[in-house]
Scaffold this motif. Structure first.
Motif, PDB file in Angstrom:
ATOM      1  N   MET A   9     -58.909 -21.111-133.543  1.00 40.75           N
ATOM      2  CA  MET A   9     -60.316 -21.142-133.806  1.00 40.75           C
ATOM      3  C   MET A   9     -60.696 -22.238-135.158  1.00 40.75           C
ATOM      4  O   MET A   9     -61.616 -23.008-134.686  1.00 40.75           O
ATOM      5  N   LEU A  10     -59.902 -22.486-135.915  1.00 43.04           N
ATOM      6  CA  LEU A  10     -59.990 -23.645-136.730  1.00 43.04           C
ATOM      7  C   LEU A  10     -59.968 -24.837-136.462  1.00 43.04           C
ATOM      8  O   LEU A  10     -60.828 -25.759-136.785  1.00 43.04           O
ATOM      9  N   THR A  11     -59.327 -25.180-135.352  1.00 41.92           N
ATOM     10  CA  THR A  11     -59.329 -26.416-134.671  1.00 41.92           C
ATOM     11  C   THR A  11     -60.425 -26.716-133.778  1.00 41.92           C
ATOM     12  O   THR A  11     -60.860 -27.798-133.925  1.00 41.92           O
ATOM     13  N   ARG A  12     -60.978 -25.648-132.972  1.00 37.71           N
ATOM     14  CA  ARG A  12     -62.194 -26.035-132.617  1.00 37.71           C
ATOM     15  C   ARG A  12     -63.262 -26.000-133.200  1.00 37.71           C
ATOM     16  O   ARG A  12     -64.302 -26.892-132.966  1.00 37.71           O
ATOM     17  N   ILE A  13     -63.381 -25.359-134.538  1.00 39.23           N
ATOM     18  CA  ILE A  13     -64.474 -25.898-135.502  1.00 39.23           C
ATOM     19  C   ILE A  13     -64.322 -27.220-136.152  1.00 39.23           C
ATOM     20  O   ILE A  13     -65.347 -27.861-136.233  1.00 39.23           O
ATOM     21  N   ARG A  14     -63.018 -27.570-136.513  1.00 43.24           N
ATOM     22  CA  ARG A  14     -62.861 -28.831-136.834  1.00 43.24           C
ATOM     23  C   ARG A  14     -63.356 -30.050-136.000  1.00 43.24           C
ATOM     24  O   ARG A  14     -64.005 -30.931-136.294  1.00 43.24           O
ATOM     25  N   ASN A  15     -62.923 -29.719-134.742  1.00 40.82           N
ATOM     26  CA  ASN A  15     -63.227 -30.854-133.683  1.00 40.82           C
ATOM     27  C   ASN A  15     -64.749 -30.749-133.305  1.00 40.82           C
ATOM     28  O   ASN A  15     -65.386 -31.965-133.339  1.00 40.82           O
ATOM     29  N   SER A  16     -65.321 -29.731-133.556  1.00 40.13           N
ATOM     30  CA  SER A  16     -66.897 -29.645-133.278  1.00 40.13           C
ATOM     31  C   SER A  16     -67.708 -30.053-134.240  1.00 40.13           C
ATOM     32  O   SER A  16     -68.723 -30.826-134.130  1.00 40.13           O
ATOM     33  N   VAL A  17     -66.885 -29.929-135.387  1.00 41.23           N
ATOM     34  CA  VAL A  17     -67.835 -30.521-136.741  1.00 41.23           C
ATOM     35  C   VAL A  17     -67.636 -32.111-136.648  1.00 41.23           C
ATOM     36  O   VAL A  17     -68.699 -32.858-136.937  1.00 41.23           O
ATOM     37  N   ARG A  18     -66.547 -32.637-136.154  1.00 39.99           N
ATOM     38  CA  ARG A  18     -66.207 -34.248-136.176  1.00 39.99           C
ATOM     39  C   ARG A  18     -67.235 -34.811-135.052  1.00 39.99           C
ATOM     40  O   ARG A  18     -67.601 -36.020-135.616  1.00 39.99           O
ATOM     41  N   ILE A  19     -67.533 -34.138-133.926  1.00 35.69           N
ATOM     42  CA  ILE A  19     -68.636 -34.568-133.101  1.00 35.69           C
ATOM     43  C   ILE A  19     -69.959 -34.232-133.314  1.00 35.69           C
ATOM     44  O   ILE A  19     -70.937 -34.348-132.454  1.00 35.69           O
ATOM     45  N   GLU A  20     -70.348 -33.475-134.373  1.00 36.05           N
ATOM     46  CA  GLU A  20     -71.627 -33.037-134.988  1.00 36.05           C
ATOM     47  C   GLU A  20     -72.088 -32.066-133.776  1.00 36.05           C
ATOM     48  O   GLU A  20     -73.252 -32.394-133.510  1.00 36.05           O
ATOM     49  N   THR A  22     -73.772 -28.693-132.551  1.00 33.98           N
ATOM     50  CA  THR A  22     -74.417 -27.591-133.348  1.00 33.98           C
ATOM     51  C   THR A  22     -73.742 -26.186-133.108  1.00 33.98           C
ATOM     52  O   THR A  22     -74.211 -25.316-134.298  1.00 33.98           O
ATOM     53  N   TYR A  23     -73.019 -26.017-132.283  1.00 38.04           N
ATOM     54  CA  TYR A  23     -72.416 -24.604-132.302  1.00 38.04           C
ATOM     55  C   TYR A  23     -71.096 -24.948-131.566  1.00 38.04           C
ATOM     56  O   TYR A  23     -70.777 -26.003-131.037  1.00 38.04           O
ATOM     57  N   VAL A  24     -70.144 -23.798-131.679  1.00 38.70           N
ATOM     58  CA  VAL A  24     -68.874 -23.695-130.975  1.00 38.70           C
ATOM     59  C   VAL A  24     -68.721 -22.283-130.629  1.00 38.70           C
ATOM     60  O   VAL A  24     -69.043 -21.370-131.537  1.00 38.70           O
ATOM     61  N   ASP A  25     -68.174 -22.327-129.520  1.00 37.15           N
ATOM     62  CA  ASP A  25     -67.777 -20.804-128.815  1.00 37.15           C
ATOM     63  C   ASP A  25     -66.560 -20.736-128.915  1.00 37.15           C
ATOM     64  O   ASP A  25     -65.719 -21.534-128.442  1.00 37.15           O
ATOM     65  N   PRO A  55     -64.608 -12.696-118.329  1.00 30.26           N
ATOM     66  CA  PRO A  55     -63.810 -11.463-118.489  1.00 30.26           C
ATOM     67  C   PRO A  55     -63.696 -11.301-120.176  1.00 30.26           C
ATOM     68  O   PRO A  55     -63.408 -10.098-120.370  1.00 30.26           O
ATOM     69  N   VAL A  56     -64.068 -12.119-120.699  1.00 30.91           N
ATOM     70  CA  VAL A  56     -63.898 -12.024-122.484  1.00 30.91           C
ATOM     71  C   VAL A  56     -65.299 -12.309-123.133  1.00 30.91           C
ATOM     72  O   VAL A  56     -65.967 -13.300-122.816  1.00 30.91           O
ATOM     73  N   ASN A  57     -65.623 -11.510-124.064  1.00 36.38           N
ATOM     74  CA  ASN A  57     -66.772 -11.575-124.812  1.00 36.38           C
ATOM     75  C   ASN A  57     -66.410 -13.153-125.798  1.00 36.38           C
ATOM     76  O   ASN A  57     -65.250 -13.206-126.009  1.00 36.38           O
ATOM     77  N   MET A  58     -67.488 -13.747-126.069  1.00 39.25           N
ATOM     78  CA  MET A  58     -67.361 -14.674-126.845  1.00 39.25           C
ATOM     79  C   MET A  58     -68.145 -14.606-128.381  1.00 39.25           C
ATOM     80  O   MET A  58     -69.035 -13.781-128.488  1.00 39.25           O
ATOM     81  N   ILE A  59     -67.711 -15.457-129.158  1.00 39.93           N
ATOM     82  CA  ILE A  59     -68.502 -15.399-130.410  1.00 39.93           C
ATOM     83  C   ILE A  59     -68.933 -17.070-130.538  1.00 39.93           C
ATOM     84  O   ILE A  59     -68.171 -18.057-130.476  1.00 39.93           O
ATOM     85  N   ARG A  60     -70.340 -17.040-130.897  1.00 39.96           N
ATOM     86  CA  ARG A  60     -70.761 -18.543-130.994  1.00 39.96           C
ATOM     87  C   ARG A  60     -71.091 -18.466-132.427  1.00 39.96           C
ATOM     88  O   ARG A  60     -71.676 -17.946-133.202  1.00 39.96           O
ATOM     89  N   ILE A  61     -70.502 -19.745-133.205  1.00 42.42           N
ATOM     90  CA  ILE A  61     -70.761 -19.931-134.482  1.00 42.42           C
ATOM     91  C   ILE A  61     -71.621 -21.306-134.483  1.00 42.42           C
ATOM     92  O   ILE A  61     -71.364 -22.160-134.242  1.00 42.42           O
TER      93      ILE A  61
END
Length: 131
Positions: A9-20, A22-25, A55-61
């Motif tokens: 989760m933290l790695t996905r947030i870090r990578n999404s912030v680096r490429i700017e 607007t959200y991450v699933d 098959p899995v619910n997602m959380i969008r940040i």
């Protein structure tokens, strides 16, 4: 099989912030929802929402950026890992970046930031640090 979903989760947030982005699933779990709620209370993200999916619910940040596009989350790091758990009492918590950042702790009252944990005098497992 994923051994550490919080680190993912933290790695996905870090990578999404680096490429700017607007959200991450992310795949949904209660722990991830609670981490997102603490990040929202402390002002590091705009909001989060549950996305019903199969098959899995997602959380969008929804990630937060400053007025000129500057990053709100500059550093996000896992502290307590599956191989080496890190615990701290409320008195032993040191300020992150002289008070500009936070720790997220797993306490008996749920997930709290280090400021909330100190105010309520609760210690626990240090999940991650953000600044």
């Amino acid at each position: 099989m994923m051994t550490d979903p919080i680190a993912d989760m933290l790695t996905r947030i870090r990578n999404s912030v680096r490429i700017e982005r607007t959200y991450v699933d992310l795949p949904y779990s209660n722990l991830k929802k609670n981490i997102a709620e603490v990040m929202k209370r402390e002002g590091y993200i705009w909001d989060w929402q549950l996305i019903e999916a199969q098959p899995v619910n997602m959380i969008r940040i929804n990630l937060k950026y400053g007025a000129n596009g500057e990053r709100v989350i500059r550093h996000i790091k896992r502290v307590s890992k599956p191989g080496c758990r890190v615990y701290s009492s409320a008195q032993d918590l040191k300020p992150v970046l002289n008070g500009l950042g936070i720790y997220i702790l797993s306490t008996s009252k749920g997930l709290l930031s280090d400021r909330e944990a100190k105010a309520q005098n609760y210690g626990g497992e240090v999940i991650c640090e953000i600044w």
